[in-house]
Design an enzyme around this catalytic site. Sequence first.
Site, PDB file in Angstrom:
ATOM      1  N   HIS A 138      80.035  42.519  39.059  1.00  0.00           N
ATOM      2  CA  HIS A 138      78.798  42.751  39.808  1.00  0.00           C
ATOM      3  C   HIS A 138      77.661  42.306  38.892  1.00  0.00           C
ATOM      4  CE1 HIS A 138      80.475  45.663  42.917  1.00  0.00           C
ATOM      5  NE2 HIS A 138      81.464  45.593  42.032  1.00  0.00           N
ATOM      6  N   HIS A 221      84.218  42.887  51.442  1.00  0.00           N
ATOM      7  CA  HIS A 221      84.030  44.251  50.940  1.00  0.00           C
ATOM      8  C   HIS A 221      83.829  45.203  52.105  1.00  0.00           C
ATOM      9  CE1 HIS A 221      82.571  47.702  48.696  1.00  0.00           C
ATOM     10  NE2 HIS A 221      82.880  47.081  47.573  1.00  0.00           N
ATOM     11  N   HIS A 248      88.167  43.843  49.022  1.00  0.00           N
ATOM     12  CA  HIS A 248      88.097  45.297  48.830  1.00  0.00           C
ATOM     13  C   HIS A 248      88.263  45.869  50.228  1.00  0.00           C
ATOM     14  CE1 HIS A 248      85.684  48.966  47.222  1.00  0.00           C
ATOM     15  NE2 HIS A 248      86.048  49.239  48.461  1.00  0.00           N
ATOM     16  N   HIS A 274      90.900  45.978  42.625  1.00  0.00           N
ATOM     17  CA  HIS A 274      91.354  47.350  42.348  1.00  0.00           C
ATOM     18  C   HIS A 274      92.460  47.803  43.300  1.00  0.00           C
ATOM     19  CE1 HIS A 274      87.989  47.766  45.064  1.00  0.00           C
ATOM     20  NE2 HIS A 274      87.124  47.660  44.098  1.00  0.00           N
ATOM     21  N   HIS A 322      78.582  53.744  45.323  1.00  0.00           N
ATOM     22  CA  HIS A 322      78.664  53.413  46.744  1.00  0.00           C
ATOM     23  C   HIS A 322      77.621  54.142  47.586  1.00  0.00           C
ATOM     24  CE1 HIS A 322      81.933  50.582  46.589  1.00  0.00           C
ATOM     25  NE2 HIS A 322      82.411  51.322  45.616  1.00  0.00           N
ATOM     26  N   ASP A 362      84.803  45.376  37.052  1.00  0.00           N
ATOM     27  CA  ASP A 362      83.986  46.031  38.086  1.00  0.00           C
ATOM     28  C   ASP A 362      82.667  46.500  37.465  1.00  0.00           C
ATOM     29  OD1 ASP A 362      83.347  46.842  40.616  1.00  0.00           O
ATOM     30  OD2 ASP A 362      84.936  48.313  40.815  1.00  0.00           O
TER      31      ASP A 362
END
Length: 569
Positions: A138, A221, A248, A274, A322, A362
Amino acid sequence: MSFSMSRRQYADMFGPTTGDCIRLADTDLWIEIEHDYTVYGDEVKFGGGKVIRDGMGQHPLATRDEAVDLVLTNAVIVDYTGIYKADIGIKDGNIAAIGKAGNPLLMDGVNIVIGASTEVIAAEGKIVTAGGVDAHIHFICPQQIETALSSGITTMIGGGTGPATGTNATTCTPGEWNIYRMLEAAEAFPMNIGFLGKGNASAKEPIAEQVRAGAIGLKLHEDWGTTAAAIDACLRVADEYDVQVAIHTDTLNEGGFVEHTLKAINGRVIHTYHTEGAGGGHAPDIMKVASFPNILPSSTNPTRPYTKNTLDEHLDMLMVCHHLDPSVPEDIAFADSRIRKETIAAEDILHDIGAFSMISSDSQAMGRVGEVILRTWQTADKMKKQFGRLPEETGRGDNVRVKRYVAKYTINPAITHGIAEYVGSVEVGKFADLVVWHPAFFGVKPELVIKGGMIAYSVMGDPNASIPTPQPALYRPMFASYGAAIAKTSITFLSKAAFERGIPDKLGLHKIVKPVGNIRSLTKNDMVFNNAMLQIDVDPQTYEVKVDGRLITCEPAEVVAMAQRYFLF
């Protein structure tokens, strides 16, 4: 005239040789040198009264045409290709030769000529690895890059535009304008960089235009809606343009369960982020996707390795990353559904048996950008402590395990994202991104980070001191991190479509630009030392994980290697 010396004396002077073993940091991991490509009696070494002098180890007549620009002498190379000792010759920013350096007029077996135009890095007693590839970035802040570089990462793949709310949660650089600006920003950094576009659209053109703008891949995502329609559209674009898709999946199972996602993927190659599930994805059984040949599975470093503090740390981390509200019960339930001790414990073992193929960070979004390499080796050490040597080992060292784990952050992410032609290993012809380690600090703190054949980052003492070593010794940017040298020693990766459309010229990019490719035909069999395809099942009630019908689990570590003794200051 021959001269005899003990192994101890030889190792002290020229570094260890064939059959010698080296302990990695303070772990229980040992490597055994498989072969020595230097020639006994004709080894090269720099210094007063040493070998690399005019007419001795240095060729007196060689011009730059014959000689290399840089040589690393007597290095122990740790790579998926082997664990061996050799000299490494670098020319024009690429690895020109690996083997025996010196003066062929006097020495046998020389394939790396040292001349007046050759710089030397003394690597005797040191370990050299390829620069790491972190494929889950990111791009939240530019300071990540220097942190990653100082840990031994030389390639970063991901998405983002800075500390925007979307970037805090997802690795997407969405749309042409954002991609262009980030490509321009990448000019400032001594790091190989590739950006992922946003793949969440149920029509092809909004996705395809991002690939044509320069995205080297696409990210699906759940926070943008990873529906079956979006998955299919994204993969159709990827197949057309030969780029990778990272996914994701849907933690809440709103758009379907893991079986529905696999049906939408429909056998097409995809990089599952992940895959353990703690970072996101179908709860509780996302990890079963690692059973399939078209899935290239990775996991991220906060759960590496499983320790007594892992679960407690993750809940708060998840709430922030998140954009969840601790006062909303549904948000708490969302977070709780991801953090499962049973699947995190199984993740350790799935990495150790080669069922999970890659480890990434990540960065700042449930991961630490400077700890990919560190946590990879902590995981390897924990597994050896708990389960002993791998049954595949044949020598005295842990060479099979070490090759498996080094591949997780070097060659495998490079293969996955279509850049293995350029980076990801210590091989002739590849870009000279190399990391030099003292064995006692292996995986923790590198001594030198070389980008494109030039030192970009290093431990350096007081700049006002009379020698380079006095305290405070800190990581500092070196000359490859400044000025126009950045453009000559770092790569910006683009899609082939963007490369052929002339995007580098349109944006005035000065860095080396390389197109990605050879992606859509990949399978898990291409994941070096990490291609195990086993039947993975997760019990929906207990979260217990079984591999080929056998329960797999391990205890959390109470203490880990490569930890506080290295970070007192």
